[in-house]
Scaffold this motif. Structure first.
Motif, PDB file in Angstrom:
ATOM      1  N   THR A   1       0.833  -0.952  -0.062  1.00 32.92           N
ATOM      2  CA  THR A   1      -0.060  -0.056   0.052  1.00 32.92           C
ATOM      3  C   THR A   1       0.854   1.342   0.037  1.00 32.92           C
ATOM      4  N   ALA A   2       2.157   1.121   0.370  1.00 31.30           N
ATOM      5  CA  ALA A   2       2.988   2.333   0.506  1.00 31.30           C
ATOM      6  C   ALA A   2       2.649   3.194   1.366  1.00 31.30           C
ATOM      7  N   ARG A   3       1.600   2.876   2.317  1.00 31.37           N
ATOM      8  CA  ARG A   3       1.236   3.696   3.613  1.00 31.37           C
ATOM      9  C   ARG A   3       1.882   3.693   4.795  1.00 31.37           C
ATOM     10  N   PRO A   4       2.051   4.944   5.268  1.00 35.31           N
ATOM     11  CA  PRO A   4       2.815   5.068   6.526  1.00 35.31           C
ATOM     12  C   PRO A   4       1.997   4.918   7.779  1.00 35.31           C
ATOM     13  N   ALA A   5       2.559   4.167   8.736  1.00 34.25           N
ATOM     14  CA  ALA A   5       1.956   4.022  10.106  1.00 34.25           C
ATOM     15  C   ALA A   5       2.878   4.441  11.313  1.00 34.25           C
ATOM     16  N   LEU A   6       2.175   5.042  12.123  1.00 33.02           N
ATOM     17  CA  LEU A   6       3.054   5.399  13.332  1.00 33.02           C
ATOM     18  C   LEU A   6       2.437   4.393  14.556  1.00 33.02           C
ATOM     19  N   VAL A   7       3.334   3.795  15.124  1.00 35.29           N
ATOM     20  CA  VAL A   7       2.820   3.025  16.490  1.00 35.29           C
ATOM     21  C   VAL A   7       3.676   3.528  17.894  1.00 35.29           C
ATOM     22  N   LEU A   8       3.023   3.985  18.634  1.00 35.60           N
ATOM     23  CA  LEU A   8       3.421   4.587  19.839  1.00 35.60           C
ATOM     24  C   LEU A   8       3.535   3.489  21.063  1.00 35.60           C
ATOM     25  N   SER A   9       4.503   3.773  21.984  1.00 36.77           N
ATOM     26  CA  SER A   9       4.467   3.136  23.099  1.00 36.77           C
ATOM     27  C   SER A   9       5.040   3.760  24.372  1.00 36.77           C
ATOM     28  N   PHE A  10       4.626   3.746  25.673  1.00 42.62           N
ATOM     29  CA  PHE A  10       4.826   4.802  26.465  1.00 42.62           C
ATOM     30  C   PHE A  10       5.652   3.907  27.932  1.00 42.62           C
ATOM     31  N   ALA A  11       6.385   4.702  28.586  1.00 42.11           N
ATOM     32  CA  ALA A  11       6.952   4.260  29.734  1.00 42.11           C
ATOM     33  C   ALA A  11       7.110   5.240  30.644  1.00 42.11           C
ATOM     34  N   ALA A  12       6.731   5.049  32.156  1.00 45.82           N
ATOM     35  CA  ALA A  12       7.044   5.891  33.165  1.00 45.82           C
ATOM     36  C   ALA A  12       8.488   6.111  33.817  1.00 45.82           C
ATOM     37  N   PRO A  13       9.021   6.854  34.430  1.00 48.20           N
ATOM     38  CA  PRO A  13      10.575   6.979  34.649  1.00 48.20           C
ATOM     39  C   PRO A  13      10.927   5.602  35.120  1.00 48.20           C
ATOM     40  N   GLY A  14      11.747   5.100  34.848  1.00 46.99           N
ATOM     41  CA  GLY A  14      12.240   3.769  35.526  1.00 46.99           C
ATOM     42  C   GLY A  14      11.659   2.623  35.009  1.00 46.99           C
ATOM     43  N   ALA A  15      10.580   2.813  34.232  1.00 48.23           N
ATOM     44  CA  ALA A  15       9.757   1.511  33.717  1.00 48.23           C
ATOM     45  C   ALA A  15      10.551   1.062  32.458  1.00 48.23           C
ATOM     46  N   ALA A  16      11.163   1.854  31.690  1.00 50.37           N
ATOM     47  CA  ALA A  16      11.662   1.477  30.351  1.00 50.37           C
ATOM     48  C   ALA A  16      12.422   0.032  30.698  1.00 50.37           C
ATOM     49  N   SER A  17      13.517   0.196  31.540  1.00 48.43           N
ATOM     50  CA  SER A  17      14.130  -1.389  31.771  1.00 48.43           C
ATOM     51  C   SER A  17      13.188  -2.338  32.140  1.00 48.43           C
ATOM     52  N   GLY A  18      12.035  -2.002  32.689  1.00 51.38           N
ATOM     53  CA  GLY A  18      11.174  -3.109  32.894  1.00 51.38           C
ATOM     54  C   GLY A  18      10.299  -3.662  31.750  1.00 51.38           C
ATOM     55  N   GLY A  19      10.398  -3.151  30.646  1.00 52.52           N
ATOM     56  CA  GLY A  19       9.914  -3.878  29.554  1.00 52.52           C
ATOM     57  C   GLY A  19       8.611  -3.085  28.829  1.00 52.52           C
ATOM     58  N   ARG A  20       8.242  -2.108  29.503  1.00 48.67           N
ATOM     59  CA  ARG A  20       6.899  -1.401  29.013  1.00 48.67           C
ATOM     60  C   ARG A  20       6.914  -0.754  27.505  1.00 48.67           C
ATOM     61  N   LEU A  21       8.161  -0.283  27.127  1.00 57.78           N
ATOM     62  CA  LEU A  21       8.185  -0.037  25.748  1.00 57.78           C
ATOM     63  C   LEU A  21       8.539  -1.187  24.988  1.00 57.78           C
ATOM     64  N   ASP A  22       7.643  -1.167  23.760  1.00 54.86           N
ATOM     65  CA  ASP A  22       7.552  -2.133  22.674  1.00 54.86           C
ATOM     66  C   ASP A  22       8.671  -2.321  21.984  1.00 54.86           C
ATOM     67  N   ALA A  23       9.377  -3.423  21.908  1.00 56.50           N
ATOM     68  CA  ALA A  23      10.530  -3.515  21.232  1.00 56.50           C
ATOM     69  C   ALA A  23      10.551  -4.550  20.276  1.00 56.50           C
ATOM     70  N   SER A  24       8.963  -4.868  20.204  1.00 56.39           N
ATOM     71  CA  SER A  24       8.694  -6.111  19.048  1.00 56.39           C
ATOM     72  C   SER A  24       8.993  -5.740  17.676  1.00 56.39           C
ATOM     73  N   LEU A  25       8.892  -4.187  17.116  1.00 57.72           N
ATOM     74  CA  LEU A  25       9.071  -3.756  15.860  1.00 57.72           C
ATOM     75  C   LEU A  25      10.471  -3.311  15.683  1.00 57.72           C
ATOM     76  N   ALA A  26      11.649  -4.362  15.374  1.00 55.93           N
ATOM     77  CA  ALA A  26      12.795  -3.726  15.106  1.00 55.93           C
ATOM     78  C   ALA A  26      13.005  -3.195  13.932  1.00 55.93           C
ATOM     79  N   VAL A  27      13.699  -2.146  14.001  1.00 56.36           N
ATOM     80  CA  VAL A  27      14.052  -1.310  12.636  1.00 56.36           C
ATOM     81  C   VAL A  27      14.813  -2.443  11.795  1.00 56.36           C
ATOM     82  N   GLY A  28      14.474  -2.247  10.318  1.00 54.37           N
ATOM     83  CA  GLY A  28      15.123  -3.361   9.529  1.00 54.37           C
ATOM     84  C   GLY A  28      14.425  -4.531   9.151  1.00 54.37           C
ATOM     85  N   THR A  29      13.395  -4.688   9.990  1.00 55.48           N
ATOM     86  CA  THR A  29      12.566  -5.805   9.769  1.00 55.48           C
ATOM     87  C   THR A  29      11.357  -5.807   9.048  1.00 55.48           C
TER      88      THR A  29
END
Length: 446
Positions: A290-318
């Motif tokens: 479709t050549a359509r763009p899309a934006l997927v957002l995820s959020f994390a409170a301070p100190g929560a990023a290392s706990g895995g709340r940010l979505d890492a399932s969409l890796a650049v280059g995949t």
């Protein structure tokens, strides 16, 4: 007798280096991972068909325990870093991708973390085919509408006062001028406008700021007037105006009623930003069909990023075969991943020329004049400088876009004077590069 390691993955099944670095939250994390990806820094490493683990020597007496779940992927590390994934997780995956991590049984701490993840997945109830949005109290909604209307009327007066008193005062104004106006919007439950208003404080520090500031004032007033006359707007534009003001749409509602598009989505870029005690991850995708763009957002409170709340399932280059559900609006861009069909694979996006990108952006801007960013994926562009030394991306037709970079050397090294596929975010200051591909090589996070 068969070798028990036959049940584990082989080196040929492991990810390429570019795919691993595509997980990096920024270029600094990717660079730091390269310095940690030395076998001498690690002990107790191992892998099987679902995970990679190891212990990395740090500055303290106790090594950092690091584990990666290859299915999502997801990460765990005992280091204090707020980046996700951290440099240790990236370094461990780099060693694994190079075949420097051999198969073996999971140690107790890694098995326990993986089991906790599986337990959470089993405990989560399956989403119904058509989840119902939570019922809203009409009186509560009505009270909020009145508060928003009052808050926007106050903003309208404030904007007119800034213009009536002259723009020159903005150059010497303290940050409080903008912060007070933003706080009043938060109190009026129109928090979506608080960030743009606070952002005005940086405009007088830029070259040519008077025209830019007046343009920002005009766009804010246009949004105020659009909300005040929302009953006259088409439904899609009304949804856009409400979203810009700060009215949210529940994920359940998006999944049940949002527009769905299935495609092979290439992950072209990712960027983490921190504001108001919240870390936001912006992941850009582009549909191959479709050549359509899309934006997927995820959020994390301070100190929560290392706990895995940010979505890492969409890796650049995949690239992933998935169905996205888009949030409503005149120019639908933000989306949720509704369903996936198979694992992610390596993929390089198909870019466009600069002329085609500008035409696409102009059409999007006509539908949503408040767009503050638009994804670009440019094919076969070279880097050039103007007489003032500013860096540009130049395509084969001679069209050029200004680049917004604090440190250009990484991009210059990747390009090496040759053509690259370049992805980034296009905004008022130019194109912010996020990822570059050269020839058949993997992605480089910028």
């Amino acid at each position: 007798m068969s070798d028990p390691r036959d049940s584990f993955d082989t080196v040929s099944d492991r990810w390429e280096r570019g795919r691993v670095l595509g997980l990096a939250p920024d270029a600094a994390a990717a660079k730091a991972a390269g310095g940690v990806a030395a076998a001498a820094s690690w002990s107790g490493t191992g892998c099987d068909d679902g995970a990679v683990w190891g212990e990395c020597r740090g500055s303290g007496a106790t090594p950092y325990r690091t584990c990666a779940d290859l299915a999502e992927p997801a990460f765990h590390c005992t280091c204090p870093s707020r980046k996700f994934p951290c440099k240790h997780a990236l370094a461990l995956l780099l060693l694994w991708s190079e075949g420097a991590v051999g198969p073996g049984p999971r140690p107790g701490w890694a098995a326990e973390w993986m089991e906790r993840r599986r337990d959470r997945g089993r405990a989560a109830p399956a989403a119904p085919a058509a989840p119902a949005a939570r019922a809203r109290d009409p009186k509560t909604a009505e009270r909020r509408e009145r508060r928003v209307e009052d808050g926007l009327a106050d903003l309208d007066r404030w904007l007119r006062d800034q213009v009536a008193h002259g723009l020159a005062q903005a150059e010497k104004a303290s940050y409080r001028l903008w912060d007070d106006a933003a706080r009043r919007l938060v109190d009026a439950q129109a928090a979506g406008l608080s960030g743009p208003v606070r952002g005005l404080a940086s405009v007088p520090r830029r070259p040519g700021w008077p025209g830019r500031l007046l343009e920002e004032y005009a766009m804010l007033r246009l949004l105020v007037r659009a909300y005040q006359r929302r009953g006259e707007l088409p439904p899609e534009l009304r949804d856009t105006v409400r979203a810009r003001i700060g009215f949210t749409v529940a994920q359940e509602e998006v999944l049940s009623a949002g527009e769905r598009v299935r495609d092979r989505w290439t992950v072209t870029g990712s960027r983490d930003s921190a504001q108001d005690q919240l870390t936001t991850r912006r992941v850009w995708l582009r549909g191959r069909r479709t050549a359509r763009p899309a934006l997927v957002l995820s959020f994390a409170a301070p100190g929560a990023a290392s706990g895995g709340r940010l979505d890492a399932s969409l890796a650049v280059g995949t690239e992933v075969d998935a169905e996205l559900a888009f949030y409503p609006g005149a120019q639908p861009l933000r989306a949720l991943v509704a369903d996936r069909y198979g694992p992610a694979e390596e993929g390089t996006p198909e870019g466009t020329g600069i002329g085609g990108f500008l035409a696409e952006h102009a059409a999007a801007l006509a539908r949503d004049p408040w767009l503050d960013g638009w994804p670009a994926t440019l094919a076969a562009v070279r880097l050039g400088r103007d007489e003032g030394g500013d860096l540009y991306a130049v395509d084969g037709s001679g069209d050029a876009l200004p680049l917004r970079l604090t440190d250009p050397w990484r991009l210059l090294a990747v390009a090496g004077g040759g053509p690259v596929t370049l992805s980034g975010e296009w905004g008022a200051g130019g194109l912010r590069p996020l990822t570059a591909w050269q020839a058949d090589e993997g992605p480089v996070v910028l």
